[in-house]
Write an enzyme that holds these catalytic residues in place. Structure first.
Site, mmCIF file in Angstrom:
data_model
loop_
_atom_site.group_PDB
_atom_site.id
_atom_site.type_symbol
_atom_site.label_atom_id
_atom_site.label_comp_id
_atom_site.label_asym_id
_atom_site.label_seq_id
_atom_site.Cartn_x
_atom_site.Cartn_y
_atom_site.Cartn_z
ATOM 1 N N SER A 1 44.983 33.554 42.722
ATOM 2 C CA SER A 1 45.029 34.430 41.463
ATOM 3 C C SER A 1 44.011 35.434 41.440
ATOM 4 O O SER A 1 42.986 35.465 42.419
ATOM 5 C CB SER A 1 44.841 33.615 40.151
ATOM 6 O OG SER A 1 43.258 33.324 39.918
ATOM 7 N N SER B 1 41.607 36.113 38.971
ATOM 8 C CA SER B 1 40.798 36.199 37.945
ATOM 9 C C SER B 1 39.232 36.498 38.239
ATOM 10 O O SER B 1 38.193 36.885 37.689
ATOM 11 C CB SER B 1 40.690 34.502 37.672
ATOM 12 O OG SER B 1 39.970 33.872 38.567
ATOM 13 N N LYS C 1 35.320 29.898 39.522
ATOM 14 C CA LYS C 1 34.861 30.683 38.468
ATOM 15 C C LYS C 1 33.255 31.229 38.815
ATOM 16 O O LYS C 1 32.738 30.810 39.716
ATOM 17 C CB LYS C 1 34.939 30.617 37.080
ATOM 18 C CG LYS C 1 36.558 30.121 36.423
ATOM 19 C CD LYS C 1 37.252 31.438 36.411
ATOM 20 C CE LYS C 1 38.572 30.858 36.116
ATOM 21 N NZ LYS C 1 39.763 31.814 36.120
ATOM 22 N N SER D 1 41.281 36.494 32.855
ATOM 23 C CA SER D 1 40.997 35.292 33.390
ATOM 24 C C SER D 1 40.891 34.230 32.466
ATOM 25 O O SER D 1 40.548 34.512 31.282
ATOM 26 C CB SER D 1 39.341 35.461 34.062
ATOM 27 O OG SER D 1 38.785 34.178 34.173
#
Length: 268
Positions: free
Chosen positions: A56, A58, A122, A214
């Site tokens: 993804s 994010s 993250k 995100s």
């Protein structure tokens, strides 16, 4: 007599078709090497480095869809989530062995607290006890706005696949870690004004660099605070990168679609 000779010839052919001692030794050696290679790979994956890919956007612009990276398992020590397929193992152990606490600014892989199975990646923004809030797009840590400097817009595509540019900033976290963030919706996105979060003891607050795209600790129902136990490892290096939408196994497309400038780059 004729029948006896035929039977004898058949037995001789059968014996000649059987593997001899040298063949069996070769087979055993091949199996031995294969098992050793699997054990070495398992040890490396469990204790040292595990490969992940980015599915993804994010963490754009730091990490791109199609990046493949190595995550160091030893950076934060080991918990039950360090084991492959940990979600399926009946392990009732809590805590970490040889634990080393994550630092603010690290990009880390962790198991989603909601199911303790899904891998998320993250950036570590909040440490235990920190107070985190986003006000008008500006990250605030312990009541102080984090320094950010607007730089050249980030070139990307809109939801319809058309080229566009979005605001990009150089953000400097407490402690000195600098990294880029993008604000796809400017400073008026859904998560650009949040409640005040207080990070519980033994937990961390994680956010993506693509602030308006995100799902992270700002969403308490989906991610929330991440227990130290759920950390898998720290992202260290991109070892391969290919354009979004191109499967890595299509090697005939590598010359045009591989992002050669990203291969073997350190992650910050």
């Amino acid at each position: 007599m004729e029948q006896a000779r035929v039977d004898q010839d058949t037995k001789q052919q059968a014996r000649s078709a059987e593997p001899d001692a040298g063949t069996w030794a070769s087979i055993r050696e091949t199996l031995k090497v294969g098992i050793q290679a699997l054990l070495i790979a398992l040890v490396v994956r469990t204790l040292l480095f595990q490969p992940f890919n980015i599915p993804s956007g994010s963490l754009v612009p730091t990490m791109l869809i199609g990046d493949y990276l190595f995550v160091s398992k030893y950076s934060y020590g080991y918990s039950k989530y360090s084991l492959p397929l940990s979600e399926y193992l009946p392990i009732d152990y809590h805590g970490r062995i040889w634990g080393a606490e994550p630092k603010r600014g690290d990009i880390a892989v962790f198991k989603l607290p909601k199911d303790n199975a899904t891998d998320y990646i993250k950036r570590v923004i909040g440490l235990p006890g920190d107070k985190i809030q986003v006000i008008a797009g500006v990250l605030n840590i312990n009541g102080k706005p984090v320094k950010r400097e607007q730089i050249a817009d980030y070139e990307t595509t809109d939801p319809f696949g058309q080229p566009t540019k979005v605001p990009q900033y150089l953000e400097t976290l407490p402690g000195g870690v600098e990294h880029r963030v993008v604000e796809r919706d400017g400073d008026h996105g859904f998560w650009d004004n949040t409640e005040l979060y207080t990070v519980p003891a033994g937990h961390y607050f994680m956010m993506g660099d693509n602030r308006d795209n995100s799902t992270d600790s700002r969403d308490l129902s989906s991610v929330g605070y991440v227990p130290f136990e759920n950390f898998v490892g720290r992202a260290e290096m991109i070892f391969f990168s290919i354009d979004e939408g191109t499967p890595a196994w299509q090697i005939w497309r590598w010359p045009a679609d591989v992002r050669w400038n990203r291969i073997f780059t350190a992650i910050h």
